[in-house]
Design a protein around this motif. Structure first.
Motif, PDB file in Angstrom:
ATOM      1  N   SER A 115       1.040  -1.143   0.042  1.00  6.92           N
ATOM      2  CA  SER A 115      -0.303   0.251   0.224  1.00  6.92           C
ATOM      3  C   SER A 115       0.785   1.139   0.015  1.00  6.92           C
ATOM      4  CB  SER A 115      -0.820   0.002   1.416  1.00  6.92           C
ATOM      5  OG  SER A 115      -0.421   0.397   2.380  1.00  6.92           O
ATOM      6  N   SER A 116       0.762   2.420  -0.077  1.00  8.77           N
ATOM      7  CA  SER A 116       1.136   3.071  -0.220  1.00  8.77           C
ATOM      8  C   SER A 116       1.574   3.980   1.010  1.00  8.77           C
ATOM      9  CB  SER A 116       0.234   4.630  -1.343  1.00  8.77           C
ATOM     10  OG  SER A 116      -0.293   4.723  -1.966  1.00  8.77           O
ATOM     11  N   PRO A 117       2.838   4.086   1.712  1.00  9.83           N
ATOM     12  CA  PRO A 117       3.223   4.875   1.992  1.00  9.83           C
ATOM     13  C   PRO A 117       2.751   6.182   2.845  1.00  9.83           C
ATOM     14  CG  PRO A 117       5.451   5.119   0.788  1.00  9.83           C
ATOM     15  CD  PRO A 117       3.847   5.093   0.747  1.00  9.83           C
ATOM     16  N   GLY A 118       3.532   7.079   3.295  1.00 13.92           N
ATOM     17  CA  GLY A 118       3.223   8.166   4.242  1.00 13.92           C
ATOM     18  C   GLY A 118       3.781   9.229   3.611  1.00 13.92           C
ATOM     19  N   LEU A 119       3.047  10.685   3.354  1.00 13.98           N
ATOM     20  CA  LEU A 119       3.018  11.912   2.277  1.00 13.98           C
ATOM     21  C   LEU A 119       5.100  12.139   3.068  1.00 13.98           C
ATOM     22  CD1 LEU A 119      -0.298  13.490   2.875  1.00 13.98           C
ATOM     23  CD2 LEU A 119       0.977  11.521   0.829  1.00 13.98           C
ATOM     24  N   ARG A 120       5.326  12.418   1.805  1.00 12.10           N
ATOM     25  CA  ARG A 120       6.558  13.242   2.135  1.00 12.10           C
ATOM     26  C   ARG A 120       6.870  14.226   0.596  1.00 12.10           C
ATOM     27  NH1 ARG A 120      12.155  10.002   1.626  1.00 12.10           N
ATOM     28  NH2 ARG A 120      12.191  11.922   2.694  1.00 12.10           N
ATOM     29  N   ALA A 121       7.794  15.054   0.665  1.00 15.92           N
ATOM     30  CA  ALA A 121       8.321  16.177  -0.077  1.00 15.92           C
ATOM     31  C   ALA A 121       8.818  15.050  -1.417  1.00 15.92           C
ATOM     32  CB  ALA A 121       8.729  16.552   0.391  1.00 15.92           C
ATOM     33  N   ARG A 122       8.735  15.229  -2.756  1.00 19.23           N
ATOM     34  CA  ARG A 122       8.628  14.458  -3.649  1.00 19.23           C
ATOM     35  C   ARG A 122       9.348  14.771  -4.765  1.00 19.23           C
ATOM     36  NH1 ARG A 122       8.343   9.140  -1.467  1.00 19.23           N
ATOM     37  NH2 ARG A 122       5.970   8.708  -0.112  1.00 19.23           N
ATOM     38  N   THR A 123      10.310  13.846  -6.024  1.00 18.04           N
ATOM     39  CA  THR A 123      10.582  15.164  -7.284  1.00 18.04           C
ATOM     40  C   THR A 123      10.595  14.005  -7.935  1.00 18.04           C
ATOM     41  OG1 THR A 123      12.083  16.197  -5.748  1.00 18.04           O
ATOM     42  CG2 THR A 123      12.819  16.576  -8.164  1.00 18.04           C
ATOM     43  N   ALA A 124      10.047  14.385  -9.300  1.00 16.15           N
ATOM     44  CA  ALA A 124      10.287  13.729 -10.508  1.00 16.15           C
ATOM     45  C   ALA A 124      10.336  14.197 -11.264  1.00 16.15           C
ATOM     46  CB  ALA A 124       8.370  13.492 -10.576  1.00 16.15           C
ATOM     47  N   ILE A 125      10.809  13.400 -12.887  1.00 17.90           N
ATOM     48  CA  ILE A 125      11.275  13.599 -14.015  1.00 17.90           C
ATOM     49  C   ILE A 125      10.280  12.855 -14.764  1.00 17.90           C
ATOM     50  CG2 ILE A 125      13.456  12.496 -14.838  1.00 17.90           C
ATOM     51  CD1 ILE A 125      14.748  14.741 -16.209  1.00 17.90           C
ATOM     52  N   GLY A 126      10.379  13.535 -15.989  1.00 15.83           N
ATOM     53  CA  GLY A 126       9.486  12.360 -16.841  1.00 15.83           C
ATOM     54  C   GLY A 126       9.819  13.422 -18.451  1.00 15.83           C
ATOM     55  N   TYR A 127       8.752  12.767 -19.609  1.00 13.47           N
ATOM     56  CA  TYR A 127       8.650  13.320 -20.968  1.00 13.47           C
ATOM     57  C   TYR A 127       7.346  13.531 -21.502  1.00 13.47           C
ATOM     58  CZ  TYR A 127       9.950  14.059 -25.776  1.00 13.47           C
ATOM     59  OH  TYR A 127      10.027  15.385 -27.182  1.00 13.47           O
ATOM     60  N   SER A 128       6.767  14.455 -21.959  1.00 17.36           N
ATOM     61  CA  SER A 128       5.170  13.991 -22.359  1.00 17.36           C
ATOM     62  C   SER A 128       5.425  13.994 -24.351  1.00 17.36           C
ATOM     63  CB  SER A 128       4.319  15.377 -21.775  1.00 17.36           C
ATOM     64  OG  SER A 128       3.776  15.559 -22.513  1.00 17.36           O
ATOM     65  N   GLY A 167       6.080  17.526 -25.959  1.00 19.17           N
ATOM     66  CA  GLY A 167       7.614  17.783 -26.808  1.00 19.17           C
ATOM     67  C   GLY A 167       8.092  18.374 -25.431  1.00 19.17           C
ATOM     68  N   LYS A 168       8.132  18.223 -23.768  1.00 16.50           N
ATOM     69  CA  LYS A 168       8.231  18.774 -23.452  1.00 16.50           C
ATOM     70  C   LYS A 168       9.422  18.220 -22.545  1.00 16.50           C
ATOM     71  CE  LYS A 168       7.835  22.976 -24.408  1.00 16.50           C
ATOM     72  NZ  LYS A 168       9.292  23.657 -24.914  1.00 16.50           N
ATOM     73  N   VAL A 169      10.857  18.062 -21.540  1.00 18.43           N
ATOM     74  CA  VAL A 169      11.364  17.110 -20.069  1.00 18.43           C
ATOM     75  C   VAL A 169       9.889  17.960 -18.658  1.00 18.43           C
ATOM     76  CG1 VAL A 169      13.080  17.112 -18.533  1.00 18.43           C
ATOM     77  CG2 VAL A 169      13.026  16.580 -21.269  1.00 18.43           C
ATOM     78  N   VAL A 170       9.683  17.352 -18.510  1.00 16.50           N
ATOM     79  CA  VAL A 170       8.580  18.279 -17.742  1.00 16.50           C
ATOM     80  C   VAL A 170       9.074  17.091 -15.904  1.00 16.50           C
ATOM     81  CG1 VAL A 170       6.416  17.503 -15.933  1.00 16.50           C
ATOM     82  CG2 VAL A 170       6.359  17.545 -18.552  1.00 16.50           C
ATOM     83  N   LEU A 171       9.688  18.198 -14.843  1.00 14.78           N
ATOM     84  CA  LEU A 171      10.401  18.522 -13.500  1.00 14.78           C
ATOM     85  C   LEU A 171       9.125  19.068 -12.976  1.00 14.78           C
ATOM     86  CD1 LEU A 171      13.555  20.192 -14.803  1.00 14.78           C
ATOM     87  CD2 LEU A 171      13.208  17.917 -14.804  1.00 14.78           C
ATOM     88  N   VAL A 172       9.245  18.443 -11.600  1.00 14.77           N
ATOM     89  CA  VAL A 172       8.486  18.760 -10.674  1.00 14.77           C
ATOM     90  C   VAL A 172       8.475  17.673  -8.966  1.00 14.77           C
ATOM     91  CG1 VAL A 172       5.504  17.877 -10.328  1.00 14.77           C
ATOM     92  CG2 VAL A 172       6.007  17.759 -12.270  1.00 14.77           C
ATOM     93  N   VAL A 173       8.082  18.835  -8.372  1.00 15.86           N
ATOM     94  CA  VAL A 173       8.149  18.800  -7.044  1.00 15.86           C
ATOM     95  C   VAL A 173       7.062  18.597  -6.377  1.00 15.86           C
ATOM     96  CG1 VAL A 173       9.347  20.258  -4.631  1.00 15.86           C
ATOM     97  CG2 VAL A 173      10.639  19.824  -6.341  1.00 15.86           C
ATOM     98  N   PHE A 174       6.575  18.028  -5.829  1.00 13.06           N
ATOM     99  CA  PHE A 174       5.287  18.025  -4.684  1.00 13.06           C
ATOM    100  C   PHE A 174       5.706  18.719  -3.662  1.00 13.06           C
ATOM    101  CE2 PHE A 174       5.121  14.944  -8.408  1.00 13.06           C
ATOM    102  CZ  PHE A 174       4.004  15.415  -8.570  1.00 13.06           C
ATOM    103  N   GLN A 175       4.704  19.240  -2.822  1.00 13.35           N
ATOM    104  CA  GLN A 175       5.307  19.432  -1.475  1.00 13.35           C
ATOM    105  C   GLN A 175       4.561  18.391  -1.070  1.00 13.35           C
ATOM    106  OE1 GLN A 175       1.719  20.925  -0.317  1.00 13.35           O
ATOM    107  NE2 GLN A 175       2.264  22.583   1.336  1.00 13.35           N
ATOM    108  N   SER A 176       3.634  17.207  -0.740  1.00 18.05           N
ATOM    109  CA  SER A 176       3.594  16.017   0.063  1.00 18.05           C
ATOM    110  C   SER A 176       2.347  15.579  -0.452  1.00 18.05           C
ATOM    111  CB  SER A 176       2.642  16.792   1.225  1.00 18.05           C
ATOM    112  OG  SER A 176       2.636  15.304   1.849  1.00 18.05           O
ATOM    113  N   GLU A 177       3.623  13.829  -1.364  1.00 23.12           N
ATOM    114  CA  GLU A 177       2.468  13.329  -2.248  1.00 23.12           C
ATOM    115  C   GLU A 177       3.168  11.714  -1.560  1.00 23.12           C
ATOM    116  OE1 GLU A 177      -0.363  11.628  -3.464  1.00 23.12           O
ATOM    117  OE2 GLU A 177      -0.161  14.027  -5.045  1.00 23.12           O
ATOM    118  N   THR A 178       2.056  10.782  -2.219  1.00 24.37           N
ATOM    119  CA  THR A 178       3.210   9.098  -2.818  1.00 24.37           C
ATOM    120  C   THR A 178       3.178   8.792  -3.711  1.00 24.37           C
ATOM    121  OG1 THR A 178       0.617   8.234  -2.740  1.00 24.37           O
ATOM    122  CG2 THR A 178       1.244   8.407  -0.848  1.00 24.37           C
TER     123      THR A 178
END
Length: 247
Positions: A158-171, A175-186
């Motif tokens: 199951s999902s762990p607790g919420l915390r700040a997290r960072t991700a990188i992806g490509y759409s 046609g862009k690289v997507v960089l994301v910082v979440f305040q608090s997410e699983t």
């Protein structure tokens, strides 16, 4: 000319900051301490042990940016890694995510990487349920040793607790690289958000106190460090964004 755009939104009622940039504006660089003090725009990079001992792949122009940065967990774990290489036939940039132990394991054009950054695969291109998602992080990537990534009871995930997290992806949509910082997410919530952004591939980078962003909005430079109340953590690597112009 290359461009980047910063935006602020919410997901599951919590703050999310996003940079969408042309791939030509992206690089992976070593920094002395924090993203906010680096003078660069972008987000934090991969896992690390010390300033010159990286626990994830961090490569720019096929050159490791620091100690052990050609490996994920010293080559002991096969983990999701986001990479960009130049297609020798067309000259175009190609983006992909592969679970690899070291740079040389990349399935395509292993000697033509423009940049690569390791983390954990978010499996956004797979039609899987939450239980299977966490099972893959556990079994495929051996991520149980990373804080707040997997919650397991017997054979049930199951999902762990919420915390700040960072991700990188490509759409492929933009046609862009997507960089994301979440305040608090699983991790599962991150996966949902990256899919909603049109990403066909995405990787979860270092999180918690390491999640940091420095951006430009209009003529103003801003920072986002969700867990800054406990002090800004030194991270030593980042995904740098250096466009010709910010939109």
């Amino acid at each position: 000319m290359t461009t980047a755009k910063y935006s602020k939104t919410t997901h599951n009622g919590r703050d999310v900051r996003v940079i969408e940039a042309d791939s030509e504006a992206i690089s992976v660089v070593k920094i002395d301490n924090t993203v906010t003090a680096s003078g660069n725009y972008g987000v934090n990079g991969t896992f690390f042990s010390s300033s010159n001992d990286f626990l994830g792949i961090a490569v720019n122009n096929d050159t490791a940016i620091g100690g052990n940065a050609r490996f994920n967990a010293y080559g002991n774990k096969q983990r999701g890694t986001f990479y960009c290489y130049r297609d020798l036939r067309s000259g175009n940039r190609v983006h992909d995510v592969a679970n690899v132990r070291k740079v040389e394991d990349f399935p395509l054009s292993p000697n033509m990487k423009l940049y690569a950054i390791g983390g954990l695969n978010l499996y956004v291109n797979e039609n899987i349920i939450e239980q299977e998602f966490y099972r893959r992080l556990d079994v495929n990537e051996e991520a149980s040793g990373i804080n707040n990534v997997i919650k397991k009871s017997g054979s049930t995930y199951s999902s762990p607790g919420l915390r700040a997290r960072t991700a990188i992806g490509y759409s492929y949509t933009t046609g862009k690289v997507v960089l994301v910082v979440f305040q608090s997410e699983t991790p599962w919530g991150m996966r949902q958000f990256m899919k909603d952004k049109g990403c066909a591939m995405a990787v979860y980078l270092d999180g918690g106190g390491s999640s940091q962003m420095r951006y430009k909005s209009g003529q103003t430079t801003g920072t986002f460090v969700p867990e800054s109340a406990s002090g800004i953590r030194e991270v030593f690597s980042m995904v740098k964004v250096n466009p010709t112009a910010w939109q």
